[in-house]
Design an enzyme around this catalytic site. Structure first.
Site, PDB file in Angstrom:
ATOM      1  N   TYR A  93      28.659  44.361  35.139  1.00 30.61           N
ATOM      2  CA  TYR A  93      29.481  44.798  36.212  1.00 30.61           C
ATOM      3  C   TYR A  93      29.370  46.173  36.756  1.00 30.61           C
ATOM      4  O   TYR A  93      29.243  46.066  37.927  1.00 30.61           O
ATOM      5  CB  TYR A  93      30.915  44.688  35.615  1.00 30.61           C
ATOM      6  CG  TYR A  93      32.027  45.335  36.585  1.00 30.61           C
ATOM      7  CD1 TYR A  93      32.318  44.855  37.816  1.00 30.61           C
ATOM      8  CD2 TYR A  93      32.576  46.626  36.451  1.00 30.61           C
ATOM      9  CE1 TYR A  93      33.017  45.461  38.600  1.00 30.61           C
ATOM     10  CE2 TYR A  93      33.503  47.318  37.293  1.00 30.61           C
ATOM     11  CZ  TYR A  93      33.738  46.442  38.350  1.00 30.61           C
ATOM     12  OH  TYR A  93      34.635  47.324  39.191  1.00 30.61           O
ATOM     13  N   THR A 145      33.971  51.911  41.989  1.00 28.73           N
ATOM     14  CA  THR A 145      34.420  52.215  40.606  1.00 28.73           C
ATOM     15  C   THR A 145      33.993  53.427  40.158  1.00 28.73           C
ATOM     16  O   THR A 145      32.756  53.698  40.142  1.00 28.73           O
ATOM     17  CB  THR A 145      34.502  50.901  39.586  1.00 28.73           C
ATOM     18  OG1 THR A 145      34.898  51.422  38.608  1.00 28.73           O
ATOM     19  CG2 THR A 145      32.869  50.502  39.726  1.00 28.73           C
ATOM     20  N   ASP A 146      34.670  54.060  39.212  1.00 27.72           N
ATOM     21  CA  ASP A 146      34.304  55.075  38.471  1.00 27.72           C
ATOM     22  C   ASP A 146      33.324  54.721  37.231  1.00 27.72           C
ATOM     23  O   ASP A 146      32.693  55.516  36.546  1.00 27.72           O
ATOM     24  CB  ASP A 146      35.307  55.957  37.776  1.00 27.72           C
ATOM     25  CG  ASP A 146      36.247  55.149  36.649  1.00 27.72           C
ATOM     26  OD1 ASP A 146      35.920  53.817  36.694  1.00 27.72           O
ATOM     27  OD2 ASP A 146      37.055  55.576  36.061  1.00 27.72           O
ATOM     28  N   GLU A 147      33.330  53.422  36.941  1.00 23.69           N
ATOM     29  CA  GLU A 147      32.359  52.840  36.069  1.00 23.69           C
ATOM     30  C   GLU A 147      30.831  53.098  36.362  1.00 23.69           C
ATOM     31  O   GLU A 147      29.970  53.011  35.540  1.00 23.69           O
ATOM     32  CB  GLU A 147      32.585  51.259  35.641  1.00 23.69           C
ATOM     33  CG  GLU A 147      34.154  51.203  35.240  1.00 23.69           C
ATOM     34  CD  GLU A 147      34.187  49.778  34.572  1.00 23.69           C
ATOM     35  OE1 GLU A 147      33.453  49.026  33.938  1.00 23.69           O
ATOM     36  OE2 GLU A 147      35.532  49.577  34.179  1.00 23.69           O
ATOM     37  N   LYS A 185      27.587  47.044  40.497  1.00 26.13           N
ATOM     38  CA  LYS A 185      28.615  48.022  41.493  1.00 26.13           C
ATOM     39  C   LYS A 185      27.720  49.295  41.881  1.00 26.13           C
ATOM     40  O   LYS A 185      27.868  49.363  42.820  1.00 26.13           O
ATOM     41  CB  LYS A 185      29.888  48.403  40.778  1.00 26.13           C
ATOM     42  CG  LYS A 185      30.914  47.294  40.582  1.00 26.13           C
ATOM     43  CD  LYS A 185      31.271  46.701  42.086  1.00 26.13           C
ATOM     44  CE  LYS A 185      32.178  47.806  42.961  1.00 26.13           C
ATOM     45  NZ  LYS A 185      32.794  46.767  44.111  1.00 26.13           N
TER      46      LYS A 185
HETATM   47  P1  NAD Z   1      40.021  41.030  41.822  1.00 24.50           P
HETATM   48  O1  NAD Z   1      39.031  40.514  40.862  1.00 24.50           O
HETATM   49  O2  NAD Z   1      41.369  41.236  41.595  1.00 24.50           O
HETATM   50  O3  NAD Z   1      39.893  40.422  43.139  1.00 24.50           O
HETATM   51  C1  NAD Z   1      38.490  40.183  43.928  1.00 24.50           C
HETATM   52  C2  NAD Z   1      38.490  39.289  45.144  1.00 24.50           C
HETATM   53  O4  NAD Z   1      37.404  39.116  45.526  1.00 24.50           O
HETATM   54  C3  NAD Z   1      39.252  38.013  44.888  1.00 24.50           C
HETATM   55  O5  NAD Z   1      40.356  37.921  45.765  1.00 24.50           O
HETATM   56  C4  NAD Z   1      38.243  37.044  44.748  1.00 24.50           C
HETATM   57  O6  NAD Z   1      38.613  35.767  45.387  1.00 24.50           O
HETATM   58  C5  NAD Z   1      37.262  37.866  46.065  1.00 24.50           C
HETATM   59  N1  NAD Z   1      36.025  37.409  45.982  1.00 24.50           N
HETATM   60  C6  NAD Z   1      35.021  37.259  44.947  1.00 24.50           C
HETATM   61  N2  NAD Z   1      33.797  36.918  45.105  1.00 24.50           N
HETATM   62  C7  NAD Z   1      33.944  36.607  46.242  1.00 24.50           C
HETATM   63  C8  NAD Z   1      32.663  36.379  47.173  1.00 24.50           C
HETATM   64  N3  NAD Z   1      31.577  35.947  46.910  1.00 24.50           N
HETATM   65  N4  NAD Z   1      33.042  35.967  48.587  1.00 24.50           N
HETATM   66  C9  NAD Z   1      34.206  36.602  49.105  1.00 24.50           C
HETATM   67  N5  NAD Z   1      35.374  36.840  48.357  1.00 24.50           N
HETATM   68  C10 NAD Z   1      35.173  36.881  46.885  1.00 24.50           C
HETATM   69  O7  NAD Z   1      39.383  42.585  41.963  1.00 24.50           O
HETATM   70  P2  NAD Z   1      40.370  44.050  42.024  1.00 24.50           P
HETATM   71  O8  NAD Z   1      40.497  44.446  40.801  1.00 24.50           O
HETATM   72  O9  NAD Z   1      41.241  43.935  43.256  1.00 24.50           O
HETATM   73  O10 NAD Z   1      38.827  44.956  42.682  1.00 24.50           O
HETATM   74  C11 NAD Z   1      38.894  44.878  44.050  1.00 24.50           C
HETATM   75  C12 NAD Z   1      37.481  45.933  44.193  1.00 24.50           C
HETATM   76  O11 NAD Z   1      37.942  47.255  43.581  1.00 24.50           O
HETATM   77  C13 NAD Z   1      36.383  45.323  43.733  1.00 24.50           C
HETATM   78  O12 NAD Z   1      35.202  45.674  44.419  1.00 24.50           O
HETATM   79  C14 NAD Z   1      36.245  46.261  42.315  1.00 24.50           C
HETATM   80  O13 NAD Z   1      34.977  46.691  42.116  1.00 24.50           O
HETATM   81  C15 NAD Z   1      37.175  47.679  42.704  1.00 24.50           C
HETATM   82  N6  NAD Z   1      37.864  48.501  41.802  1.00 24.50           N
HETATM   83  C16 NAD Z   1      38.606  47.759  40.874  1.00 24.50           C
HETATM   84  C17 NAD Z   1      39.297  48.869  40.024  1.00 24.50           C
HETATM   85  C18 NAD Z   1      40.384  48.259  39.162  1.00 24.50           C
HETATM   86  O14 NAD Z   1      40.968  48.928  38.370  1.00 24.50           O
HETATM   87  N7  NAD Z   1      40.758  46.895  39.427  1.00 24.50           N
HETATM   88  C19 NAD Z   1      39.168  50.022  40.012  1.00 24.50           C
HETATM   89  C20 NAD Z   1      38.092  50.698  40.899  1.00 24.50           C
HETATM   90  C21 NAD Z   1      37.493  49.853  41.743  1.00 24.50           C
HETATM   91  O1  TDX Z   2      41.893  42.369  25.895  1.00 27.13           O
HETATM   92  C1  TDX Z   2      41.623  43.588  26.070  1.00 27.13           C
HETATM   93  N1  TDX Z   2      41.510  44.337  25.072  1.00 27.13           N
HETATM   94  C2  TDX Z   2      41.175  45.621  25.235  1.00 27.13           C
HETATM   95  O2  TDX Z   2      41.283  46.393  24.272  1.00 27.13           O
HETATM   96  C3  TDX Z   2      40.821  43.894  27.478  1.00 27.13           C
HETATM   97  C4  TDX Z   2      40.810  42.910  28.457  1.00 27.13           C
HETATM   98  C5  TDX Z   2      40.502  45.126  27.619  1.00 27.13           C
HETATM   99  N2  TDX Z   2      40.729  46.151  26.350  1.00 27.13           N
HETATM  100  C6  TDX Z   2      40.252  47.514  26.553  1.00 27.13           C
HETATM  101  C7  TDX Z   2      38.690  47.669  27.246  1.00 27.13           C
HETATM  102  C8  TDX Z   2      38.910  49.008  28.239  1.00 27.13           C
HETATM  103  O3  TDX Z   2      38.524  49.961  27.302  1.00 27.13           O
HETATM  104  O4  TDX Z   2      41.149  48.020  27.620  1.00 27.13           O
HETATM  105  C9  TDX Z   2      40.415  48.934  28.664  1.00 27.13           C
HETATM  106  C10 TDX Z   2      40.482  48.253  29.912  1.00 27.13           C
HETATM  107  O5  TDX Z   2      39.947  47.033  29.997  1.00 27.13           O
HETATM  108  P1  TDX Z   2      40.010  46.334  31.419  1.00 27.13           P
HETATM  109  O6  TDX Z   2      41.254  46.099  32.042  1.00 27.13           O
HETATM  110  O7  TDX Z   2      39.134  44.882  31.236  1.00 27.13           O
HETATM  111  O8  TDX Z   2      39.607  47.275  32.385  1.00 27.13           O
HETATM  112  P2  TDX Z   2      37.971  48.218  32.531  1.00 27.13           P
HETATM  113  O9  TDX Z   2      36.914  47.366  31.828  1.00 27.13           O
HETATM  114  O10 TDX Z   2      38.204  49.570  32.127  1.00 27.13           O
HETATM  115  O11 TDX Z   2      37.816  47.930  33.884  1.00 27.13           O
HETATM  116  C11 TDX Z   2      38.785  48.078  34.986  1.00 27.13           C
HETATM  117  O12 TDX Z   2      38.726  49.199  35.677  1.00 27.13           O
HETATM  118  C12 TDX Z   2      37.527  49.570  36.462  1.00 27.13           C
HETATM  119  C13 TDX Z   2      38.543  46.876  35.994  1.00 27.13           C
HETATM  120  O13 TDX Z   2      38.632  45.632  35.678  1.00 27.13           O
HETATM  121  C14 TDX Z   2      37.217  47.015  36.950  1.00 27.13           C
HETATM  122  O14 TDX Z   2      37.127  46.339  37.797  1.00 27.13           O
HETATM  123  C15 TDX Z   2      37.366  48.583  37.557  1.00 27.13           C
HETATM  124  O15 TDX Z   2      36.187  48.754  38.176  1.00 27.13           O
END
Ligand code: NAD
Ligand code: TDX
Length: 349
Positions: free
Chosen positions: A156, A131-133, A160
């Site tokens: 988190y 992630t970019d975080e 990562k």
């Molecule tokens: P998500 O939370 O929707 O899915 C995570 C999945 O991992 C789930 O299916 C869960 O059951 C599985 N999991 C969790 N713990 C586990 C364990 N101990 N063993 C096996 N499986 C397990 O997450 P997402 O948003 O799809 O993110 C996927 C990946 O991409 C993550 O590594 C996250 O850090 C990265 N990522 C997410 C975003 C975003 O915007 N969502 C952005 C950049 C990177």
């Molecule tokens: O109820 C809310 N109100 C609110 O203002 C929630 C859930 C979030 N927010 C804000 C927090 C953030 O500034 O909105 C923005 C986006 O929040 P999230 O959807 O929780 O995402 P973020 O924290 O940016 O992280 C996401 O992007 C990077 C994913 O959850 C991560 O897994 C990924 O790595």
């Protein structure tokens, strides 16, 4: 025939990656390894579950013995690692779960790959999705590049960042063929409604308050999830061993502006008078350690591999709203039970 273990394939991004690989590469064998936590849902993959090149294995990446056994049984050619605890707010209330899955789980996979592939690293691949975080926060100017120093602020992002360091260490120390990509915020179908966009869609639909943290001034760079899956596909096949790429949407939105746009789309879709949904916006206590701004420079991926995002945000957001409104059953299933309890704790004290 390539055999690929995709971890976290039942989650949001993982399900899009599994679907893409199963449909695009009938000659590959895709094994979806997932623990099925609250965020994992096999209903995300109903359309590919009977494909002859797809298999699901339930398992926990924290269980080193199980992972070692799986690698020796399956002898995969590659891993695409997405399994993680992924929600920042949950990491604030329970950091240890993030250390276990994101750090220990990743190292378990690296160890299993290292042992299984010994002597033949070049033809194998360990792709780590990050992630970019990990880069921390930007001020009003600038973009994260692949050279930006790591500076995570939430449990988190710290977990990562740690997993990224381990993946690089296994390349530098043991010669494992690794690739890391760091992507900005994704949005689209099958996104669990604890994250901002699907949570807001669900609440607006049900005439519930839409919680905006602080003043809604924080900025995120949003990318359509299928564009992320396409970038992973490209990098999986083309990136050099040990390399890192940023992936982003060139699409920065202040949270409050994004929510207002979403309210306008929802008014239209739900036949509500313009301005109705905006009345649901509720400014609530800010997230602890809330990063101000993320924005990705994905120039390296664009220059080297010609990748660019395919969808304009307004179009993608409308498509996303349409998906949620026509997948009522999915939304009801994932927001029953545990979700209600989480929601009460997080937003109602
Ligand atoms: P998500 O939370 O929707 O899915 C995570 C999945 O991992 C789930 O299916 C869960 O059951 C599985 N999991 C969790 N713990 C586990 C364990 N101990 N063993 C096996 N499986 C397990 O997450 P997402 O948003 O799809 O993110 C996927 C990946 O991409 C993550 O590594 C996250 O850090 C990265 N990522 C997410 C975003 C975003 O915007 N969502 C952005 C950049 C990177
Ligand atoms: O109820 C809310 N109100 C609110 O203002 C929630 C859930 C979030 N927010 C804000 C927090 C953030 O500034 O909105 C923005 C986006 O929040 P999230 O959807 O929780 O995402 P973020 O924290 O940016 O992280 C996401 O992007 C990077 C994913 O959850 C991560 O897994 C990924 O790595």
């Amino acid at each position: 025939m390539k055999k690929i273990i995709i971890t976290g394939g039942a989650g949001f991004i993982g399900s899009h990656v599994v679907r893409r690989f199963v449909n695009t590469y009938p000659g590959y064998e895709i094994i979806n390894l997932d623990k099925l936590t609250y965020a994992g849902n096999l209903a995300n993959l109903r359309d590919v579950e009977d494909a002859p090149n797809y298999r699901f294995v339930k398992g926990d990446i924290v269980d080193a013995g199980f992972i070692a056994g799986l690698f020796s049984r399956e002898n995969p050619d590659a891993v695409i690692h997405l399994a993680a605890e992924s929600h920042v707010d949950r990491s604030i209330s329970s950091p240890i779960d993030f250390v276990m899955t994101n750090v220990v789980g990743t190292v378990n996979l690296l160890n299993a790959a290292r042992n299984q592939w010994k002597g033949d690293y070049d033809s194998k691949r360990f792709y780590h999705v990050s992630t970019d975080e990990v880069y921390g926060t930007l001020g009003e100017e600038g973009l994260f590049t692949e050279e930006t120093a790591y500076d995570p602020h939430s449990p988190y992002s710290a977990s990562k960042a740690s997993s990224d360091h381990f993946v690089r260490a296994y390349h530098d120390t043991y010669g494992l063929n690794t690739v890391i990509s760091n992507c900005s915020n994704n949005y689209g179908s099958y996104h669990f409604p604890e994250k901002l966009i699907p949570l807001a869609i669900n609440n607006i639909k049900n005439n519930k308050a839409v919680p905006v943290y602080g003043k809604g001034e924080n900025i995120r760079d949003w990318l359509w999830v299928e564009d992320h899956a396409r970038a992973i596909d490209l990098l999986f096949h083309k990136a050099n061993p040990g390399d890192t790429y940023n992936i982003g949407g060139h699409n920065e939105w202040k949270n409050i502006d994004l929510i207002r746009l979403l309210c306008r789309i929802m008014d239209k879709k739900l036949d509500r008078e313009e301005g109705t949904s905006e009345n649901l916006i509720a400014f609530v206590a800010d997230r602890a350690g809330h990063d101000l701004r993320y924005a990705i420079d994905s120039g390296k991926l664009q220059r080297e591999l010609g990748w660019t995002p395919s969808l304009q945000f307004e179009e993608g957001l409308e498509k996303t709203v349409d998906w949620y409104l026509s997948n009522e059953e999915w939304l009801q299933d994932v927001t029953s039970g545990n979700y209600q309890e989480y929601y009460r704790k997080q937003y109602e004290g």
